[in-house]
Write a protein that holds these residues in place. Sequence first.
Motif: not given
Length: 317
Positions: A137-143, A146-148, A265-271, A43-45
């Motif tokens: 990380l926010y910027d990486a998720f956003e990029a 956008a591709r998806l 348990r830890y997770s990181m969702p980007f909405f 995914h590129g992150i």
Amino acid sequence: MLNNPTAEVPLVSLKTAGADPDGFAQAFGDSFRRFGFAMVSDHGIPSDLIARAWEKTEAFFALPEAEKRRYFVEGGGGQRGYTPFKTEIAKGATHVDLKEFWHVGRELPEGHPSAADMPANIWPDQPEGFRDTFTTLYDAFEATGARLLSAIARYLSLEPNWFDSAIRDGNSILRLLHYPPIAEDAPNVRAGAHEDINLITLLLGAEEAGLELLDRDGRWLAVKPPEGALVVNVGDMLQRLTNHVLPSTTHRVVNPPAERRGHSRYSMPFFLHPASDFLIKTLPSCESAENPNRYPEPITAGDYLHERLVEIGLIKA
């Protein structure tokens, strides 16, 4: 009910989108259409950025409760900073979720016209490097998001850049999630059955068992990505935009087996959200005699978000 033993969310590689964008779009879109979910590798992150983010997440949630609550904004709808344990509740649920979380939003320059819709970020004094890690990380998720979305546009026979203007300065949120250890006899799931509000959600951290989606046959299906892969799912805004061609599938996080209940348990969702003034209006290509328009009245993304935040208890009506 038991998990469906025959269904499995497919794994697709975003690396293939460069050489074969239509092929990737077809595979990714088909997974969305069938499950409302997809798993995405390559995914590129950057992996070192992800590792740093996990370290900062664990360090923050290990702080004393009083320290964390310094960053809780009463009446802020959980949009920025800290939201304490047992605050959020799934729509229609009787038990609150067994989680605490932190929200990072878009960093806006002073005087930006979207500042009225997006509050400023809150940054903790510790751990060191928190702000730099999560703005990166926010910027990486956003990029990656956008591709998806570009692939989804291709899948829907739209121009590949169709979503670009919709998500420019969008109200996207990065959530850092902590599900603390729970008692062996805890009666409720860590996160109740729900659908997401946004366009798509990109999730890191689903390798730890617990995430399940409600499949078409009414069975709960475990979502088990390989190490480091993203789990991506359709949100209600995209479901509405596509007139349910792409379904926003109900999902939950169940309590772990007894031997794992003493572990966090830890997770990181980007909405990934569009801008607040984006008009969610059914795409004509997603209407047909067999699938008439369910939403003849369009709604802005901002109004829709407010309605949903009231429903899940983060904003009082």
